[in-house]
Structures are given as structure tokens and as C-alpha cells.
Design a protein around this motif. Structure first.
Motif, mmCIF file in Angstrom:
data_model
loop_
_atom_site.group_PDB
_atom_site.id
_atom_site.type_symbol
_atom_site.label_atom_id
_atom_site.label_comp_id
_atom_site.label_asym_id
_atom_site.label_seq_id
_atom_site.Cartn_x
_atom_site.Cartn_y
_atom_site.Cartn_z
ATOM 1 N N ARG A 1 0.817 -1.231 0.109
ATOM 2 C CA ARG A 1 0.168 -0.027 0.079
ATOM 3 C C ARG A 1 0.759 1.136 -0.091
ATOM 4 N N ASP A 2 2.025 1.069 0.798
ATOM 5 C CA ASP A 2 2.805 2.546 0.710
ATOM 6 C C ASP A 2 3.370 2.709 -0.722
ATOM 7 N N ARG A 3 3.759 1.367 -1.638
ATOM 8 C CA ARG A 3 4.210 1.912 -2.721
ATOM 9 C C ARG A 3 3.343 2.139 -3.758
ATOM 10 N N VAL A 4 1.974 1.792 -3.395
ATOM 11 C CA VAL A 4 0.893 2.260 -4.299
ATOM 12 C C VAL A 4 0.643 3.995 -3.933
ATOM 13 N N ALA A 5 0.644 4.257 -2.782
ATOM 14 C CA ALA A 5 0.608 5.725 -2.339
ATOM 15 C C ALA A 5 1.911 6.344 -2.979
ATOM 16 N N PHE A 6 2.905 5.877 -2.995
ATOM 17 C CA PHE A 6 4.237 6.487 -3.639
ATOM 18 C C PHE A 6 3.859 6.770 -5.319
ATOM 19 N N VAL A 7 3.435 5.995 -5.719
ATOM 20 C CA VAL A 7 3.226 5.868 -7.129
ATOM 21 C C VAL A 7 2.271 7.099 -7.612
ATOM 22 N N ARG A 8 1.134 7.098 -6.845
ATOM 23 C CA ARG A 8 -0.111 8.242 -6.780
ATOM 24 C C ARG A 8 0.663 9.660 -6.316
ATOM 25 N N ASP A 9 1.319 9.557 -5.455
ATOM 26 C CA ASP A 9 1.973 10.947 -5.079
ATOM 27 C C ASP A 9 3.163 11.416 -6.039
ATOM 28 N N GLU A 10 3.589 10.552 -6.667
ATOM 29 C CA GLU A 10 4.703 10.810 -7.786
ATOM 30 C C GLU A 10 3.745 11.597 -9.002
ATOM 31 N N ILE A 11 2.764 11.049 -9.438
ATOM 32 C CA ILE A 11 1.899 11.525 -10.352
ATOM 33 C C ILE A 11 1.224 12.783 -9.804
ATOM 34 N N ARG A 12 1.031 13.110 -8.692
ATOM 35 C CA ARG A 12 0.345 14.079 -8.193
ATOM 36 C C ARG A 12 1.564 15.469 -8.095
ATOM 37 N N ARG A 13 2.704 14.873 -7.935
ATOM 38 C CA ARG A 13 3.668 16.027 -7.686
ATOM 39 C C ARG A 13 4.062 16.558 -8.916
ATOM 40 N N ALA A 14 3.866 15.490 -10.157
ATOM 41 C CA ALA A 14 4.087 16.124 -11.348
ATOM 42 C C ALA A 14 2.837 16.896 -12.080
ATOM 43 N N GLY A 15 1.720 16.916 -11.143
ATOM 44 C CA GLY A 15 0.627 17.633 -11.777
ATOM 45 C C GLY A 15 -0.352 16.845 -12.308
ATOM 46 N N SER B 1 7.308 9.467 -14.330
ATOM 47 C CA SER B 1 7.810 10.663 -15.045
ATOM 48 C C SER B 1 7.602 10.441 -16.680
ATOM 49 N N GLN B 2 7.652 9.438 -17.275
ATOM 50 C CA GLN B 2 7.675 9.101 -18.482
ATOM 51 C C GLN B 2 6.090 9.071 -18.919
ATOM 52 N N LEU B 3 5.394 8.673 -18.172
ATOM 53 C CA LEU B 3 3.760 8.585 -18.330
ATOM 54 C C LEU B 3 3.068 9.941 -18.369
ATOM 55 N N ILE B 4 3.702 10.908 -17.460
ATOM 56 C CA ILE B 4 3.229 12.107 -17.452
ATOM 57 C C ILE B 4 3.604 12.971 -18.779
#
Length: 338
Positions: A146-160, A187-190
């Protein structure tokens, strides 16, 4: 404000500096990506305020008290300085004493960044810095799914961008658990999309790259998706996954659904303690359990046992035994014959 006014004094006045400008920054944890990112962001912020800032890095275990005193002493030429002290847990006792004394009254023109693994070694140093008012940036490894799921979602959110939970799950399945690779993938997906990341987006970009395991096969089988289960099974065997853990995963999948179903209704968090399972696993089993009957689960457990016996007993065609189990378990879910 006095040049020697302690950081704690400023915080008490309500003027709390951002982490990137804190006089003492303690990066605490053993996740390299998070620690490196904390240092990079702090240095970048310092340079945005003063392009001529003097940035120096040192290994704590190699420094002497005399050297650190010289580094932290007021500069004749003025200007801002950033001192990065790596492997703080390796600092010798005399160096720790000198740094803790300095931390009580830091120079506002100097930012001292201490990286510490956060384990028992050197704990007194980390505790002393926190007691002196250091700003702490957590950088511990993410151990739970669950922490890694949250990390991914936060990464996308950080990038807008925005990322659904199932998209984060799919990205982890495709890329793996390494945070650097996950961050790069985000980063690539964004960069290549409009920033709205769903499971379908991940599927388009990472089709064929999924890290197939026995659990991939079992998950598809338990929801009755025979084509996906067979595709995952054949790919897993093609890339060299041993048949035994695949058979074990099929058995574990049906046992988990049966246990969760027999526990009755309740939230995953309520059932976690009594079942001895993480909440995310219970939540997944509840989703997979829809469409199953008690009789179907009994039949599926028989199929899984027969598959295990065939695969571990040296069947002439273990791949066929696994494929037959997928078909039979799916039929049991649908109420069909064996």
C-alpha cells in the motif's frame, strides 16, 4: 534577529523555514531515492536563492573535529554554504559531540544536511539533532504494498497529474518495486500523456512488460478471466518461471478467497487482525470472491490440490496440468462441471 539565534527560537516565533532552507536538515532513512531527492531539492532551493552558494559533500566517518569546525566557521567572504554530511551514522563520538553543540546555535548562512540510515547505529546522533530542532525528512524504505501504491500516486500528483489506485497497482505490476524505476515510469507517463493516468493508460504503455508471476495467473483465474490467466501462464512459463510456485499461487488464491468469504462481512481493516492478513490482501480477496459459491470454492480447492500433486509429483506435462487447473477452477467459479 541575532545571527546566533537558535533555530528552535525562530520556530517558536512562528517563522518556520521550509525544509529546504532549514539550518539543520536530517534526512533519515535507508531509501536511496528518497534521500538523494531530499538533498537534490535542498541544494536546488539554496541555489535558487543564491546562485553562488558553496556546496560541499563529505563522508561523516572520514571527518575530524578540526575539519568540521573549519567548514562551519564564519566565512571571511560571506555567502551561503551547504554542507552535505553523508553516512551520519558512521560519525565518531567526538565529531558527533561537536556537531550537536553546533546544532544548538547554527549559523543561518550555513545549511547542514546530515544523511542517516535511521538504524540503531549512530542513533544518539540522529536523536540529538532532532532534539536540537533539526528538520527531519523521512527517507525510510517503503516496505508495504500500500505504501508503494501511495508513492506512485504521489509521484503523479507531484508532477501535476492524477492517478487512479488501479493504475498505480498496474504500474507496480509492470515495473516492479524499485522506487527509482517507478519514479522514472511515472515521469515518462506524465510526459507522454495528458496527466490523467488510468489502468488502461498503463496497459497501453507496458503491455508485454508485466512481471508475470504465479500470482498474476492466480488473480486472473480467481475472477474467471480464463484468456488473461492462460496468457499470463504461457508467458510465465516462456520466460522461465518454475511451475511449482505457479501451482502454489493457484492454491493460495483459492484458500485466501475461501478464508475471507467464511469470515463474513466486514471492512478489510476490521478483518485484518482476526485473519492475520494485511488489509489490502483481504480487500483483493473480497473482490475476487464475488461470483463464487461455497461449493465452487470446495471444488476449486480440490482442483488446486490435484494440480499441486501433478506439478510436484513430476508430471510428464506440468504446463498442461496448470492449464487444466485454470480451466477447471474457472468452471468451478461458474458452477460448471470439472
Amino acid at each position: 534577529m541575532s545571527r546566533h539565534e537558535p533555530a528552535v527560537g525562530r520556530a517558536n516565533m512562528g517563522d518556520v523555514p521550509p525544509a529546504s532552507f532549514a539550518p539543520i536538515l536530517l534526512v533519515l532513512g535507508d531509501e536511496e531515492l528518497l534521500a538523494t531527492r531530499a538533498v537534490t531539492e535542498a541544494v536546488a532551493n539554496a541555489r535558487s536563492a543564491d546562485p553562488d552558494v558553496d556546496v560541499r559533500e563529505y563522508q561523516a566517518g572520514a571527518l575530524t573535529v578540526g575539519e568540521i569546525a573549519e567548514m562551519l566557521s564564519p566565512s571571511l567572504f560571506g555567502g551561503r554554504r551547504v554542507l552535505v554530511l553523508r553516512s551520519g551514522q558512521d560519525a565518531r563520538k567526538d565529531l558527533v559531540a561537536a556537531l550537536l553543540a553546533y546544532a544548538k546555535n547554527p549559523d543561518p548562512d550555513v545549511q547542514l544536511i546530515v544523511l542517516h540510515l535511521g538504524a540503531a547505529k549512530g542513533k544518539a546522533f540522529a536523536d540529538g539533532l532532532k532534539a536540537a530542532g533539526a528538520t527531519v525528512v523521512p527517507a525510510a524504505k517503503l516496505k508495504g504494498h500500500r505504501d508503494r501504491v501511495a508513492f506512485v500516486r504521489d509521484e503523479i500528483r507531484r508532477a501535476g497529474g492524477k492517478c487512479t489506485e488501479d493504475a498505480a497497482e498496474a504500474l507496480i505490476a509492470a515495473v516492479g518495486n524499485d522506487l527509482r524505476e517507478l519514479a522514472a515510469a511515472c515521469s515518462q507517463l506524465i510526459a507522454d500523456t495528458d496527466g490523467r493516468i488510468g489502468a488502461d493508460t498503463v496497459a497501453r504503455y507496458y503491455r508485454g512488460r508485466v512481471e508475470v508471476s504465479g500470482f498474476t495467473v492466480a488473480d486472473a483465474t480467481m475472477v474467471g478471466d480464463v484468456p488473461a490467466a492462460l496468457e499470463a501462464l504461457r508467458w510465465a512459463l516462456h520466460v522461465g518461471v518454475d511451475p511449482v510456485p505457479i501451482a502454489d499461487a493457484l492454491a493460495d488464491g483459492v484458500r485466501t478467497v475461501a478464508r475471507v468469504a467464511s469470515a463474513g462481512r466486514g471492512s478489510p481493516y476490521q478483518l485484518a487482525s482476526s485473519l492475520g492478513m494485511p488489509a489490502w490482501k483481504i480487500e483483493r480477496a473480497q473482490r475476487q470472491g464475488r461470483g463464487w459459491t461455497p461449493e465452487g470454492l470446495v471444488r476449486a480447492m480440490q482442483v488446486a490440490a490435484e494440480c499441486n500433486a501433478a506439478v510436484k509429483g513430476g508430471s510428464d506435462d506440468r504446463a498442461y496440468a496448470l492449464e487444466r487447473a485454470v480451466f477447471s477452477m474457472a468452471a468451478a467459479r461458474g458452477g460448471g462441471a470439472r
